[in-house]
Design a protein around this motif. Structure first.
Motif, PDB file in Angstrom:
ATOM      1  N   THR A 112      92.580 -21.286  35.467  1.00 28.66           N
ATOM      2  CA  THR A 112      91.177 -21.145  35.066  1.00 28.66           C
ATOM      3  C   THR A 112      91.061 -20.641  33.635  1.00 28.66           C
ATOM      4  N   ALA A 113      91.841 -19.614  33.317  1.00 25.67           N
ATOM      5  CA  ALA A 113      91.819 -19.077  31.954  1.00 25.67           C
ATOM      6  C   ALA A 113      92.334 -20.096  30.950  1.00 25.67           C
ATOM      7  N   TYR A 114      93.295 -20.914  31.350  1.00 22.89           N
ATOM      8  CA  TYR A 114      93.796 -21.976  30.475  1.00 22.89           C
ATOM      9  C   TYR A 114      92.689 -22.967  30.146  1.00 22.89           C
ATOM     10  N   ALA A 115      91.895 -23.308  31.163  1.00 17.89           N
ATOM     11  CA  ALA A 115      90.801 -24.257  30.945  1.00 17.89           C
ATOM     12  C   ALA A 115      89.668 -23.646  30.130  1.00 17.89           C
ATOM     13  N   LEU A 116      89.555 -22.331  30.116  1.00 20.53           N
ATOM     14  CA  LEU A 116      88.470 -21.679  29.400  1.00 20.53           C
ATOM     15  C   LEU A 116      88.857 -21.200  28.008  1.00 20.53           C
ATOM     16  N   SER A 117      90.145 -21.221  27.681  1.00 16.47           N
ATOM     17  CA  SER A 117      90.572 -20.713  26.377  1.00 16.47           C
ATOM     18  C   SER A 117      91.319 -21.771  25.575  1.00 16.47           C
ATOM     19  N   ILE A 118      92.431 -22.263  26.104  1.00 13.32           N
ATOM     20  CA  ILE A 118      93.249 -23.220  25.357  1.00 13.32           C
ATOM     21  C   ILE A 118      92.641 -24.611  25.388  1.00 13.32           C
ATOM     22  N   LYS A 119      92.184 -25.040  26.553  1.00 12.26           N
ATOM     23  CA  LYS A 119      91.513 -26.329  26.695  1.00 12.26           C
ATOM     24  C   LYS A 119      90.087 -26.077  27.185  1.00 12.26           C
ATOM     25  N   PRO A 120      89.216 -25.575  26.327  1.00 15.04           N
ATOM     26  CA  PRO A 120      87.897 -25.129  26.797  1.00 15.04           C
ATOM     27  C   PRO A 120      87.059 -26.259  27.358  1.00 15.04           C
ATOM     28  N   VAL A 121      86.479 -26.017  28.515  1.00 17.34           N
ATOM     29  CA  VAL A 121      85.558 -26.965  29.132  1.00 17.34           C
ATOM     30  C   VAL A 121      84.189 -26.823  28.478  1.00 17.34           C
ATOM     31  N   GLU A 122      83.295 -27.747  28.789  1.00 17.46           N
ATOM     32  CA  GLU A 122      81.946 -27.663  28.248  1.00 17.46           C
ATOM     33  C   GLU A 122      81.221 -26.449  28.836  1.00 17.46           C
ATOM     34  N   TRP A 124      81.715 -23.284  28.425  1.00 17.66           N
ATOM     35  CA  TRP A 124      82.648 -22.341  29.022  1.00 17.66           C
ATOM     36  C   TRP A 124      82.078 -20.921  29.038  1.00 17.66           C
ATOM     37  N   THR A 125      81.145 -20.621  28.134  1.00 16.03           N
ATOM     38  CA  THR A 125      80.530 -19.298  28.151  1.00 16.03           C
ATOM     39  C   THR A 125      79.684 -19.091  29.406  1.00 16.03           C
ATOM     40  N   ASP A 126      79.024 -20.164  29.862  1.00 17.20           N
ATOM     41  CA  ASP A 126      78.267 -20.066  31.111  1.00 17.20           C
ATOM     42  C   ASP A 126      79.191 -19.835  32.301  1.00 17.20           C
ATOM     43  N   VAL A 127      80.368 -20.455  32.261  1.00 14.02           N
ATOM     44  CA  VAL A 127      81.346 -20.250  33.340  1.00 14.02           C
ATOM     45  C   VAL A 127      81.824 -18.805  33.347  1.00 14.02           C
ATOM     46  N   MET A 128      82.092 -18.256  32.171  1.00 12.60           N
ATOM     47  CA  MET A 128      82.541 -16.872  32.095  1.00 12.60           C
ATOM     48  C   MET A 128      81.448 -15.917  32.585  1.00 12.60           C
ATOM     49  N   PHE A 129      80.205 -16.213  32.251  1.00 10.76           N
ATOM     50  CA  PHE A 129      79.116 -15.371  32.726  1.00 10.76           C
ATOM     51  C   PHE A 129      78.970 -15.472  34.242  1.00 10.76           C
ATOM     52  N   PHE A 130      79.207 -16.659  34.803  1.00 12.80           N
ATOM     53  CA  PHE A 130      79.137 -16.807  36.254  1.00 12.80           C
ATOM     54  C   PHE A 130      80.194 -15.937  36.931  1.00 12.80           C
ATOM     55  N   PHE A 131      81.408 -15.941  36.397  1.00 18.81           N
ATOM     56  CA  PHE A 131      82.443 -15.073  36.964  1.00 18.81           C
ATOM     57  C   PHE A 131      82.034 -13.607  36.873  1.00 18.81           C
ATOM     58  N   LEU A 132      81.469 -13.224  35.739  1.00 16.05           N
ATOM     59  CA  LEU A 132      81.057 -11.836  35.574  1.00 16.05           C
ATOM     60  C   LEU A 132      79.893 -11.482  36.483  1.00 16.05           C
TER      61      LEU A 132
END
Length: 295
Positions: A112-122, A124-132
């Motif tokens: 998950t972190a790989y997809a959000l940092s190295i290969k960022p998905v569209e 990705w900030t919304d995804v990080m906020f959802f996790f938080l």
């Protein structure tokens, strides 16, 4: 003073300062005052732990005196009582829940972190906020629905129930931590691996994991500590077969009689696995927690 001397003097001082910095390992030395303050703060944080350990070697009558007597006779009776009450199953349940849930968290958090940092998905900030946002709700507010679901599933007093809950609880924290760690992985290494034809599993296991090992160690240790110390779900969803070490500690608190020395002995024994794990991984833990702090 000539112009050449005026220019060369600061340069000479700069070279001297850099040479002195290299002689001290590249890090500036603290003054004796700040060293004393650091040691004083360390002792202040360590004093309650040391007092707990010392109290665990006293009799109940000596531990309950006011003011307490640090020079009271030393005994191992409290630890003998712990093992006579069979603390081993509680420690094994905590270890099983902590280790397996931590492994599951890493298996889910790293991709998950790989997809959000190295290969960022569209987005990705919304995804990080959802996790938080999953951590916004207090755990006590979800206790009743979780209890009803677990009861209907026939999973009460089952250590695998705790493993699933601990994995869900620690996953958002692990994703946030691992994303910051993986963001520091050099992109050139990943590009070279892709040119050589390495697939995603190979990149994660043979390239990302070794480079981000300090971050993995820090994340796994923190998730293990959170799982080891969790009490609310353990005390409400377990009875006899899957009770963990924190539930065992509560059994020493009574409304009548003295229990302080026994409680300190149990707390000392329960704290040992986490202390040993932290000591074994302290170098990677420090590197992992400071990774990316200084650019």
């Amino acid at each position: 003073m000539t112009t050449h001397a005026a220019v060369s003097a600061p340069g000479a001082r700069l070279k001297k300062a850099l040479r002195r910095r290299e002689d001290h390992g590249g890090t500036p030395r603290l003054s004796p005052l700040w060293t004393f303050v650091a040691w004083l703060a360390t002792l202040a944080f360590f004093a309650p732990v040391a007092w707990m350990v010392l109290t665990s070697f006293h009799q109940e009558a000596d531990a309950a005196t006011n003011p307490p007597s640090p020079l009271a006779p030393v005994t191992l009776d409290q630890y003998k009582l712990l093992f006579s009450r069979d603390i081993t199953p509680f420690l094994l349940n905590s270890a099983m829940a902590g280790v397996i849930s931590t492994l599951l968290v890493l298996a889910l958090a790293v991709p998950t972190a790989y997809a959000l940092s190295i290969k960022p998905v569209e987005k990705w900030t919304d995804v990080m906020f959802f996790f938080l946002s999953t951590k916004f709700l207090p755990a006590i507010a979800a206790l009743l629905p979780v209890y009803l679901i677990v009861k209907d599933a026939g999973m009460l007093d089952n250590v695998w129930t705790l493993i699933v809950l601990y994995t869900a609880m620690n996953l958002p924290i692990a994703v946030w931590m691992m994303r910051s760690f993986l963001a520091e992985v050099p992109r050139e290494i990943l590009e070279a691996a892709e040119v050589d034809g390495a697939g995603l599993p190979t990149v994660l296991l043979r390239i990302v994991a070794p480079v981000a090992m300090p971050g993995l160690a820090a994340t796994s240790l923190i998730c293990f500590i959170f799982s080891w110390n969790e009490f609310m779900f353990a005390v409400n969803l377990t009875a006899t077969n899957a009770s963990t070490a924190p539930v065992f500690l509560v059994g020493f608190i009574t409304s009548e009689g003295l229990f302080l020395a026994r409680l300190c002995a149990a707390a000392t024994l329960v704290s040992l696995p986490v202390l040993i794990a932290g000591f074994a991984a302290q170098d990677k833990l420090v590197r992992g927690l400071s990774l990316g702090a200084v650019k």
